[in-house]
Design an enzyme around this catalytic site. Structure first.
Site, PDB file in Angstrom:
ATOM      1  CG  HIS A   1      -1.982  -1.258   1.138  1.00  0.00           C
ATOM      2  ND1 HIS A   1      -2.688  -1.473   2.065  1.00  0.00           N
ATOM      3  CD2 HIS A   1      -2.305  -1.752   0.118  1.00  0.00           C
ATOM      4  CE1 HIS A   1      -3.529  -2.501   1.736  1.00  0.00           C
ATOM      5  NE2 HIS A   1      -3.297  -2.891   0.318  1.00  0.00           N
TER       6      HIS A   1
ATOM      7  CB  SER B   1      -9.373  -6.308   9.896  1.00  0.00           C
ATOM      8  OG  SER B   1      -8.997  -5.554   8.875  1.00  0.00           O
TER       9      SER B   1
END
Ligand code: BV8
Ligand code: ZN
Length: 248
Positions: free
Chosen positions: A118, A187
């Site tokens: 990212h 997550s």
């Protein structure tokens, strides 16, 4: 938190480990996660701040948000979880570190060749011509590209943007070929990064999840340690070194 002895026996035998980290590994360094109750997304709408359209509509707000996070990250240091991963890189024939994080704490802890899926929050580039922007970012004036006049943006990957091709291709290769895949402090909600653990599982790897909460990956993992990475990872390294000493 006890470390399963079976996991240590496996780690002592295998050749190739892949690790993927998320914001949770930096939580003990003082950097907020995204989706925990006190997380970043609890206050901001990601579509508003972590997307090109959000940036085009609210450049000043997005820059404030990233400058704020840069200030926080700038005052944070790696924690024992980052250092344990840096130690692990020399303990296997092949070791791949993949991260969704943009804070570069892995590199600060001594990890090399980190696959940043990212991007990173340190660098900036022009939205239009992609040229790197090396100058200081003024806290008051919106930066523009001196070559084409385009808006300067942080070099993170926003929602709806493709991941850096080389980093993602190498991360897929790691997931497809590793013997053990660690999913740490994520997550497992953001794709395509979240797919890598399932890719590893379906390619025959042992999947280990380290996370105080359960995630969509938990029921597929072979080993689940519901505790903080800053506690679990140093213990795994310690147990593995002990085991290797006793058995070599
Ligand atoms: C793309 C910007 C394709 C940088 C981020 C519907 C279904 C599936 C997918 C999608 C969909 N709709 C849209 C999509 C795609 C979208 C996506 O996945 N959305 C999700 C939300 C549904 N993905 C994208 O847009 C990606 N690009 O798909 O492009 C494409 C195709 C064609 C044409 C064009 C494009 C781009 C994704 C990247 C987005 N950028 N951030 C920044 O500002 O930082 S995402 C953001 O979430 C961060 O980058 C972060 O890394 C990432 C993942 O979050 P986590 O790291 O997991 O953090 P989180 O807070 O969620 O969890 C922390 C965990 O740690 C928790 O579980 C907690 O329990 C645990 N924890 C806490 N403390 C500890 C701990 N664990 C261990 N120890 C502790 N102490
Ligand atoms: Zn430009």
């Amino acid at each position: 938190m006890t470390i399963p002895h079976k996991l240590i026996e496996i780690l002592a035998e295998i050749k190739h480990v892949a690790v993927m980290t998320g914001a949770g590994i930096s939580a003990e360094s003082g950097i907020q996660t995204f989706r925990d109750p006190d997380g970043l997304w609890a206050k901001f709408d990601p579509r508003e701040l972590a997307s090109v359209s959000g940036f085009m509509e609210n450049s000043a707000i997005v820059w404030d948000w990233y400058n704020h996070r840069r200030d926080i990250i700038g005052s944070c240091s790696p924690n024992p979880g980052h250092y344990a991963i840096a130690n692990m890189q020399d303990m296997f024939e092949r070791f791949d570190l993949i991260t969704q994080n943009v804070d570069r704490l892995h590199q600060l802890a001594g990890s090399n060749d980190v696959m940043e899926l990212h991007g990173n929050i340190i660098e900036n580039h022009c939205l239009d011509c992609n040229r790197k922007f090396e100058e200081e970012i003024s806290p008051t004036e919106l930066p523009h590209c001196k070559y084409c006049g385009g808006k300067i943006r942080p070099s993170v990957v926003w929602f709806g943007e493709l991941l850096p091709e080389d980093a993602f291709r190498r991360a897929e290769d790691a997931a497809l070929n590793c013997d053990v895949f660690f999913s740490i402090g994520t997550s497992s909600e953001v794709y395509p990064a979240a797919n890598l653990a399932f890719l590893a599982k379906n390619s025959g790897a042992i999947v280990v999840e380290i996370n105080p909460s359960t995630t969509s990956l938990t029921k597929y993992a072979d080993f689940v340690m519901n505790d903080k990475s800053g506690i679990v990872l140093p213990r795994i390294v310690e147990k593995l070194l002990e085991y290797k000493e006793q058995n070599n």
